[in-house]
Design a protein around this motif. Sequence first.
Motif, PDB file in Angstrom:
ATOM      1  N   ALA A 449     -24.932 -36.916 -16.978  1.00 51.66           N
ATOM      2  CA  ALA A 449     -25.691 -35.783 -16.132  1.00 51.66           C
ATOM      3  C   ALA A 449     -27.197 -34.980 -17.061  1.00 51.66           C
ATOM      4  O   ALA A 449     -27.861 -34.743 -15.833  1.00 51.66           O
ATOM      5  CB  ALA A 449     -24.430 -34.580 -17.218  1.00 51.66           C
ATOM      6  N   PHE A 450     -27.552 -35.828 -17.916  1.00 55.01           N
ATOM      7  CA  PHE A 450     -28.855 -35.286 -18.412  1.00 55.01           C
ATOM      8  C   PHE A 450     -29.978 -36.708 -17.357  1.00 55.01           C
ATOM      9  O   PHE A 450     -30.972 -36.453 -16.964  1.00 55.01           O
ATOM     10  CB  PHE A 450     -29.378 -35.790 -19.665  1.00 55.01           C
ATOM     11  N   PHE A 451     -29.829 -37.810 -17.287  1.00 54.75           N
ATOM     12  CA  PHE A 451     -30.332 -38.754 -16.643  1.00 54.75           C
ATOM     13  C   PHE A 451     -29.914 -38.842 -15.042  1.00 54.75           C
ATOM     14  O   PHE A 451     -31.105 -38.584 -14.330  1.00 54.75           O
ATOM     15  CB  PHE A 451     -29.992 -40.416 -16.777  1.00 54.75           C
ATOM     16  N   SER A 452     -28.983 -38.288 -14.887  1.00 55.12           N
ATOM     17  CA  SER A 452     -29.058 -37.512 -13.378  1.00 55.12           C
ATOM     18  C   SER A 452     -30.069 -36.440 -13.054  1.00 55.12           C
ATOM     19  O   SER A 452     -30.630 -36.657 -11.790  1.00 55.12           O
ATOM     20  CB  SER A 452     -27.708 -37.327 -12.619  1.00 55.12           C
ATOM     21  N   LYS A 453     -30.349 -35.501 -13.846  1.00 55.45           N
ATOM     22  CA  LYS A 453     -31.074 -34.551 -13.777  1.00 55.45           C
ATOM     23  C   LYS A 453     -32.617 -34.856 -13.269  1.00 55.45           C
ATOM     24  O   LYS A 453     -33.231 -34.692 -13.001  1.00 55.45           O
ATOM     25  CB  LYS A 453     -31.064 -33.333 -15.101  1.00 55.45           C
ATOM     26  N   VAL A 454     -32.868 -35.718 -14.740  1.00 59.10           N
ATOM     27  CA  VAL A 454     -33.984 -36.434 -14.302  1.00 59.10           C
ATOM     28  C   VAL A 454     -34.307 -37.217 -13.126  1.00 59.10           C
ATOM     29  O   VAL A 454     -35.677 -37.228 -12.566  1.00 59.10           O
ATOM     30  CB  VAL A 454     -33.818 -37.826 -15.867  1.00 59.10           C
ATOM     31  N   ALA A 455     -33.497 -37.740 -12.939  1.00 60.54           N
ATOM     32  CA  ALA A 455     -34.011 -39.057 -11.601  1.00 60.54           C
ATOM     33  C   ALA A 455     -33.994 -37.982 -10.817  1.00 60.54           C
ATOM     34  O   ALA A 455     -34.855 -38.279  -9.802  1.00 60.54           O
ATOM     35  CB  ALA A 455     -32.543 -39.446 -11.433  1.00 60.54           C
ATOM     36  N   LYS A 456     -32.989 -37.028 -10.336  1.00 59.34           N
ATOM     37  CA  LYS A 456     -33.165 -35.760  -9.520  1.00 59.34           C
ATOM     38  C   LYS A 456     -34.777 -35.339  -9.473  1.00 59.34           C
ATOM     39  O   LYS A 456     -35.367 -34.780  -8.068  1.00 59.34           O
ATOM     40  CB  LYS A 456     -32.553 -34.776  -9.066  1.00 59.34           C
ATOM     41  N   ASN A 457     -35.268 -35.160 -10.351  1.00 63.48           N
ATOM     42  CA  ASN A 457     -36.414 -34.465 -10.961  1.00 63.48           C
ATOM     43  C   ASN A 457     -37.961 -34.730 -10.519  1.00 63.48           C
ATOM     44  O   ASN A 457     -38.558 -34.892  -9.513  1.00 63.48           O
ATOM     45  CB  ASN A 457     -36.091 -34.154 -11.897  1.00 63.48           C
ATOM     46  N   LEU A 458     -37.859 -36.583 -10.647  1.00 61.65           N
ATOM     47  CA  LEU A 458     -38.577 -37.458 -10.522  1.00 61.65           C
ATOM     48  C   LEU A 458     -38.297 -37.870  -8.779  1.00 61.65           C
ATOM     49  O   LEU A 458     -39.405 -37.592  -8.131  1.00 61.65           O
ATOM     50  CB  LEU A 458     -37.909 -38.701 -10.753  1.00 61.65           C
ATOM     51  N   LEU A 459     -37.474 -37.564  -8.228  1.00 63.12           N
ATOM     52  CA  LEU A 459     -37.438 -37.792  -6.769  1.00 63.12           C
ATOM     53  C   LEU A 459     -38.153 -36.784  -6.029  1.00 63.12           C
ATOM     54  O   LEU A 459     -38.827 -36.517  -5.260  1.00 63.12           O
ATOM     55  CB  LEU A 459     -36.098 -37.875  -6.352  1.00 63.12           C
ATOM     56  N   LYS A 460     -38.295 -35.749  -7.083  1.00 61.04           N
ATOM     57  CA  LYS A 460     -38.809 -34.443  -6.228  1.00 61.04           C
ATOM     58  C   LYS A 460     -40.506 -34.775  -6.944  1.00 61.04           C
ATOM     59  O   LYS A 460     -41.534 -34.625  -5.789  1.00 61.04           O
ATOM     60  CB  LYS A 460     -38.419 -32.867  -6.579  1.00 61.04           C
ATOM     61  N   ASN A 461     -40.549 -35.176  -8.085  1.00 58.73           N
ATOM     62  CA  ASN A 461     -41.515 -34.379  -7.955  1.00 58.73           C
ATOM     63  C   ASN A 461     -42.525 -36.421  -9.074  1.00 58.73           C
ATOM     64  O   ASN A 461     -41.802 -35.899 -10.140  1.00 58.73           O
ATOM     65  CB  ASN A 461     -42.330 -33.751  -8.928  1.00 58.73           C
ATOM     66  N   PRO A 462     -42.577 -37.031  -8.111  1.00 58.18           N
ATOM     67  CA  PRO A 462     -42.566 -38.293  -8.978  1.00 58.18           C
ATOM     68  C   PRO A 462     -43.860 -38.385 -10.139  1.00 58.18           C
ATOM     69  O   PRO A 462     -44.042 -39.134 -10.859  1.00 58.18           O
ATOM     70  CB  PRO A 462     -43.421 -39.793  -7.709  1.00 58.18           C
ATOM     71  N   LYS A 463     -44.996 -37.386 -10.029  1.00 60.44           N
ATOM     72  CA  LYS A 463     -46.508 -37.110 -10.976  1.00 60.44           C
ATOM     73  C   LYS A 463     -45.480 -37.137 -12.437  1.00 60.44           C
ATOM     74  O   LYS A 463     -46.365 -37.023 -13.514  1.00 60.44           O
ATOM     75  CB  LYS A 463     -47.139 -36.135  -9.902  1.00 60.44           C
ATOM     76  N   ASP A 464     -44.275 -36.422 -12.345  1.00 58.78           N
ATOM     77  CA  ASP A 464     -43.522 -36.627 -13.567  1.00 58.78           C
ATOM     78  C   ASP A 464     -43.108 -37.172 -14.625  1.00 58.78           C
ATOM     79  O   ASP A 464     -43.136 -37.222 -15.646  1.00 58.78           O
ATOM     80  CB  ASP A 464     -42.758 -34.872 -13.094  1.00 58.78           C
ATOM     81  N   ILE A 465     -43.664 -38.638 -13.938  1.00 61.22           N
ATOM     82  CA  ILE A 465     -43.008 -39.608 -14.969  1.00 61.22           C
ATOM     83  C   ILE A 465     -43.956 -39.733 -15.926  1.00 61.22           C
ATOM     84  O   ILE A 465     -43.429 -40.067 -17.254  1.00 61.22           O
ATOM     85  CB  ILE A 465     -43.173 -40.833 -14.203  1.00 61.22           C
ATOM     86  N   LYS A 466     -45.309 -39.496 -15.903  1.00 62.18           N
ATOM     87  CA  LYS A 466     -46.185 -39.649 -17.248  1.00 62.18           C
ATOM     88  C   LYS A 466     -45.306 -38.960 -18.362  1.00 62.18           C
ATOM     89  O   LYS A 466     -45.102 -39.348 -19.230  1.00 62.18           O
ATOM     90  CB  LYS A 466     -47.014 -39.838 -16.968  1.00 62.18           C
ATOM     91  N   ARG A 467     -45.350 -38.035 -17.829  1.00 60.33           N
ATOM     92  CA  ARG A 467     -44.366 -36.303 -18.781  1.00 60.33           C
ATOM     93  C   ARG A 467     -42.935 -36.865 -19.574  1.00 60.33           C
ATOM     94  O   ARG A 467     -42.990 -36.234 -20.576  1.00 60.33           O
ATOM     95  CB  ARG A 467     -44.311 -35.159 -18.554  1.00 60.33           C
ATOM     96  N   TYR A 468     -42.156 -37.164 -18.620  1.00 63.52           N
ATOM     97  CA  TYR A 468     -40.632 -37.364 -19.228  1.00 63.52           C
ATOM     98  C   TYR A 468     -41.176 -39.319 -19.667  1.00 63.52           C
ATOM     99  O   TYR A 468     -40.800 -39.447 -20.716  1.00 63.52           O
ATOM    100  CB  TYR A 468     -39.960 -38.316 -17.837  1.00 63.52           C
ATOM    101  N   ILE A 469     -42.095 -39.931 -19.646  1.00 67.61           N
ATOM    102  CA  ILE A 469     -42.530 -41.293 -20.038  1.00 67.61           C
ATOM    103  C   ILE A 469     -42.840 -40.762 -22.047  1.00 67.61           C
ATOM    104  O   ILE A 469     -42.802 -40.926 -22.941  1.00 67.61           O
ATOM    105  CB  ILE A 469     -43.259 -42.433 -20.115  1.00 67.61           C
ATOM    106  N   GLN A 470     -43.666 -40.289 -21.918  1.00 67.20           N
ATOM    107  CA  GLN A 470     -44.363 -39.226 -23.247  1.00 67.20           C
ATOM    108  C   GLN A 470     -43.352 -38.356 -24.117  1.00 67.20           C
ATOM    109  O   GLN A 470     -43.159 -38.741 -24.933  1.00 67.20           O
ATOM    110  CB  GLN A 470     -45.385 -37.647 -22.910  1.00 67.20           C
ATOM    111  N   GLY A 471     -42.695 -37.902 -23.362  1.00 67.83           N
ATOM    112  CA  GLY A 471     -40.937 -37.022 -23.741  1.00 67.83           C
ATOM    113  C   GLY A 471     -40.443 -37.402 -24.350  1.00 67.83           C
ATOM    114  O   GLY A 471     -39.807 -37.568 -25.515  1.00 67.83           O
ATOM    115  N   PHE A 472     -39.398 -39.637 -23.891  1.00 69.52           N
ATOM    116  CA  PHE A 472     -38.939 -40.058 -23.984  1.00 69.52           C
ATOM    117  C   PHE A 472     -39.664 -40.042 -25.737  1.00 69.52           C
ATOM    118  O   PHE A 472     -38.426 -40.835 -26.695  1.00 69.52           O
ATOM    119  CB  PHE A 472     -38.628 -41.387 -23.466  1.00 69.52           C
ATOM    120  N   ARG A 473     -40.645 -41.090 -25.647  1.00 67.21           N
ATOM    121  CA  ARG A 473     -41.328 -41.373 -27.263  1.00 67.21           C
ATOM    122  C   ARG A 473     -41.289 -39.827 -28.062  1.00 67.21           C
ATOM    123  O   ARG A 473     -41.015 -41.287 -29.094  1.00 67.21           O
ATOM    124  CB  ARG A 473     -43.285 -41.504 -26.983  1.00 67.21           C
ATOM    125  N   PHE A 474     -41.544 -39.151 -27.853  1.00 68.29           N
ATOM    126  CA  PHE A 474     -41.434 -38.220 -28.709  1.00 68.29           C
ATOM    127  C   PHE A 474     -39.994 -37.897 -29.593  1.00 68.29           C
ATOM    128  O   PHE A 474     -39.402 -37.606 -30.149  1.00 68.29           O
ATOM    129  CB  PHE A 474     -41.961 -36.628 -28.076  1.00 68.29           C
TER     130      PHE A 474
END
Length: 480
Positions: A449-474
Amino acid sequence: MDITLIYPPLSVSERYARNVGEKGHLPPLGLALLAAYVRENGFKVRLIDALASGMSAADIIADIQKNDPRVIGITALTPNFHRVVSLAKTIKERFPKKLIIVGGPHAAIDPKAVLKENKCFDLICYKEGEFTLLDLLKKYQDQDYDYNYFILNHDLLGSIAGICFRKKDEIIMNLPQKPVHDLDALPFPARDLLPMDKYSPLPNQYKRLPLIHMLAHRGCPFNCSFCSTSTMFGRKVRLRSPERSIEEIEHCIEVYGAKDISFWDDLMTINKEWMKQFCELLIEKKLDITWTCCARVDTVDKETLILMKKAGCWNIFFGIESGSQELLDNINKGITLAQIRRTVKDCQDVGIEIRASFMLALPGETPELAQKTIDFAKELNPDYAQFCITTPYPGTQLYKDAKKFGTLSEDYSKYNIWEPVFVPFGYQNREEITKLEKRAVRQFYFRPAFFSKVAKNLLKNPKDIKRYIQGFRFLLGFIS
């Protein structure tokens, strides 16, 4: 006369009790507000944020040697108090005639005890500091900077509200200073004295950069047993006008190129009429700004959320704390599970992201009840979830009651909400709590469910991928 205000060194890894990288520096707005106020009243101010600037104690001493301020002010939080004491001792040894003032949340808890146990401090300034610090500086200046005369003149010190001082072998605590009621009269924080290029927000705290942090309120009317806000600001809420808040946003856009504002008020949504006026002004001015804030689930409704979204609010931080009504009641949270579910759904319907905070190892909790909280977090499915370890800060009701519910360590350097200093009777030991926290993070984030939410958000806002990568590292720092 010069004064240097210091936020002492404490690394990000120490703050989070693990290696999470070096993201997450936040500007010390309290010190920046003090600096702006005394500067506006004619004093020269230097502001050192040792954390963001990467300065060691030796670097701070060198700075003091070079700039030679008459007064040193240091802010003390509970987890960095050991650093404050160490730094003050070194300053006093090297510069015995410099007036050393300590303030901040930890100093406000029990000023008499703090001063009695630490000879390196000359004075404690407790609660709000603007009026007290200005009064101190004016009186010290009037004495032509005579250090010995000033700290031994008890009649002079006795006239300054909001301080704690020594009178031979006795510790005197004056009446508190009157709180600042007209927040509009205060200048904007002295951000020009801070290393603004060094602040690096966490990925879930910004949408666009540059991000600027801001405050609009003081005080909180609620009585959560774990919170120390009332120790500093009291339970009476004071609000800066919506117009003045908009002025500061415009100032930050003009001077710092701000694109996102992070409001760090404990409860920005306490007054719905204020929020309505604020949002309407933002919409009217058509400012190119997005923003986030903190709220309680019982202080917003769908109508307010719709307006906030229209005005640029993209994310709200909610302290949800637990999935057990019994545990919520134990900490005087004053909310219900039904209210939580309703508000979370309203935010999701409106399109505002949610940062949800949960507490593990609460009074009366067992690992089984903690699992209810983890399951509740998964049910709510917020955009981000943090699982803090219950920390009974000195001065709170929870601290006073802690030993009724479990065992409590007095090692304040571990009071960072990420290490178990309090072990409820329902747990075997600290290690069990640490393992539970890692389990909570894994169960929440590593699920479909969380990965699905992330995927949907990235489809709407592809520029957020950098934030998600940083968040994963954190995030890796919390499960490794």
